[in-house]
Design a protein around this motif. Structure first.
Motif, PDB file in Angstrom:
ATOM      1  N   ALA A 190       0.194  12.484  31.002  1.00 38.62           N
ATOM      2  CA  ALA A 190      -1.217  12.184  29.380  1.00 38.62           C
ATOM      3  C   ALA A 190      -0.475  12.535  28.652  1.00 38.62           C
ATOM      4  O   ALA A 190       0.215  11.277  27.637  1.00 38.62           O
ATOM      5  CB  ALA A 190      -1.601  13.796  29.830  1.00 38.62           C
ATOM      6  N   THR A 191       1.333  13.542  28.360  1.00 33.53           N
ATOM      7  CA  THR A 191       2.264  13.601  26.909  1.00 33.53           C
ATOM      8  C   THR A 191       2.640  12.572  27.299  1.00 33.53           C
ATOM      9  O   THR A 191       3.168  12.364  26.230  1.00 33.53           O
ATOM     10  CB  THR A 191       2.447  14.877  26.882  1.00 33.53           C
ATOM     11  OG1 THR A 191       1.780  16.222  27.692  1.00 33.53           O
ATOM     12  CG2 THR A 191       3.222  15.191  24.958  1.00 33.53           C
ATOM     13  N   ASN A 192       3.362  12.460  28.474  1.00 35.95           N
ATOM     14  CA  ASN A 192       4.199  10.834  28.591  1.00 35.95           C
ATOM     15  C   ASN A 192       4.043   9.711  28.313  1.00 35.95           C
ATOM     16  O   ASN A 192       3.925   8.982  27.567  1.00 35.95           O
ATOM     17  CB  ASN A 192       5.128  11.051  29.267  1.00 35.95           C
ATOM     18  CG  ASN A 192       5.745  12.001  29.679  1.00 35.95           C
ATOM     19  OD1 ASN A 192       6.004  13.156  29.331  1.00 35.95           O
ATOM     20  ND2 ASN A 192       6.037  12.754  31.026  1.00 35.95           N
ATOM     21  N   LEU A 232       4.522   7.333  24.470  1.00 41.48           N
ATOM     22  CA  LEU A 232       4.705   6.055  24.833  1.00 41.48           C
ATOM     23  C   LEU A 232       3.560   4.887  23.809  1.00 41.48           C
ATOM     24  O   LEU A 232       3.935   3.698  24.269  1.00 41.48           O
ATOM     25  CB  LEU A 232       4.766   5.819  26.571  1.00 41.48           C
ATOM     26  CG  LEU A 232       6.352   6.352  27.186  1.00 41.48           C
ATOM     27  CD1 LEU A 232       5.813   6.119  28.141  1.00 41.48           C
ATOM     28  CD2 LEU A 232       7.219   5.130  25.789  1.00 41.48           C
ATOM     29  N   GLY A 233       2.657   5.722  23.250  1.00 37.64           N
ATOM     30  CA  GLY A 233       1.921   4.822  22.876  1.00 37.64           C
ATOM     31  C   GLY A 233       0.553   4.460  23.520  1.00 37.64           C
ATOM     32  O   GLY A 233       0.051   2.969  23.519  1.00 37.64           O
TER      33      GLY A 233
END
Length: 349
Positions: free
Chosen positions: A340-342, A346-347
């Protein structure tokens, strides 16, 4: 990344008939006192090893290791034996001295003797718990290295085909015992640069036991890119001789040396740190590329004594060894991550 082991010492240039250089126990104590942790044994030197016994007896090999004063046997070097696998007749007289008297003046018998000794070295290496044998390839083509007179078409291909034919039975035994040959890339051998290594490997059907002993000093003398070589052939480098050299351009002589002695040649071997090899780059590249074998000093210098070269060499190699990191240097700036953070970074929704 793997860590290079060392320092180790190739005993060939130090062997003498006087103490402390005359027996394995004596010379390893001397090397240990200088700070070495390993020794590379010339397989043909009976002062240090009985190759017949080592090939047949596990007990003998265990006892041999016990004579080393705690130093590790890194490899059994077989350069002079490998040389005799392929000798052009022009060199018969000069290379006869590498064989027992009863095989001299008989090239065919000399070659078969050398092959037999190499098979013993393979078996002995297995008994010693080793998996690499440094060696020379020998040479059938070296007298044609400069293309004058013009080489006949097909000559080079025939030469490497014959060289491979002679080595194939030895490579078969090496495969049986799980041993790699590390051919030293060396002027005077048919394997003297990257192209010739590739030719030989192709001639053997890309045999996986055909590999490289890397010695940058020979690249300096040939004016080859010894750093780029480490990336280009990283998958084949199985042994490492730490030897320095220098090349000083001259208006009177070049890479061929003008038949001069070593002291007067533009290219000459030097003790570690006295030449032009950038060992910081060499050790960094080898470490980055995953070489985990031994860094073995091979000492050759026409200006400095062998004792001084050995003494300084242990310190020099130790200073070049890299303790590989256990974590990335910027780990402190990181944080816990998940998918989720990644996706947010990356938008992505």
């Amino acid at each position: 990344m793997s860590q290079i082991k060392g320092p180790a010492l190739f005993l060939a240039q130090f062997a003498q008939d006087t103490p402390p250089y005359n027996t394995l126990s004596n010379i390893t104590q001397w090397a240990k006192d200088l700070g070495y942790l390993g020794i590379q044994i010339p397989a043909n030197d009976s002062r240090f090893i009985d190759l017949d016994k080592a090939a047949e007896s596990q007990q003998y090999c265990d006892d041999l290791k016990g004579q080393c004063n705690g130093l590790t046997i890194t490899e059994l070097a077989t350069h002079l034996l490998g040389q005799l696998v392929a000798v052009h007749p022009a060199y018969d007289v000069l290379f006869d001295v590498f064989a027992p008297a009863k095989f001299q003046n008989n090239p065919a018998a000399r070659t078969e003797w050398a092959k037999g000794e190499l098979i013993k070295a393979i078996k002995a290496s297995r008994n010693l718990g080793l998996n690499v044998i440094p060696t020379f390839s020998g040479a059938l083509l070296w007298h044609t290295v400069y293309p004058w007179p013009q080489r006949p078409q097909g000559l080079v291909e025939m030469g490497f085909k014959e060289l491979a034919r002679r080595w194939q039975p030895l490579l078969n035994v090496a495969d049986e015992y799980g041993i790699d040959f590390a051919y030293e890339i060396h002027p005077g051998e048919d394997l003297h640069d990257g192209v010739t290594f590739e030719r030989f490997r192709e001639a053997t059907g890309n045999n996986p036991h055909v590999n490289i002993l890397y010695d940058p000093s020979h690249f300096i003398l040939q004016q080859l890119d010894y750093i780029g070589y480490l990336d280009y052939y990283k998958d084949y480098i199985k042994a490492f001789h730490v030897k320095d050299a220098e090349y000083n351009p001259s208006p009177r002589s070049g890479v061929y040396g003008g038949y001069q002695n070593w002291q007067d040649r533009p290219g000459r071997f030097r003790s570690l740190g006295d030449g032009q090899v950038d060992f910081k780059q060499v050790f960094s590249k080898l470490t980055q590329n995953g070489y985990s074998g031994w860094a073995v000093l091979e000492w050759e210098d026409c200006l400095k004594s062998s004792e001084q070269g050995a003494r300084e060499g242990a310190i020099f190699i130790k200073s070049m060894l890299i303790d590989t990191p256990t974590k990335a240097f910027d780990d402190f700036a990181g944080g816990a991550t998940d998918e989720a953070t990644n996706r947010r970074v990356l938008g992505l929704s």
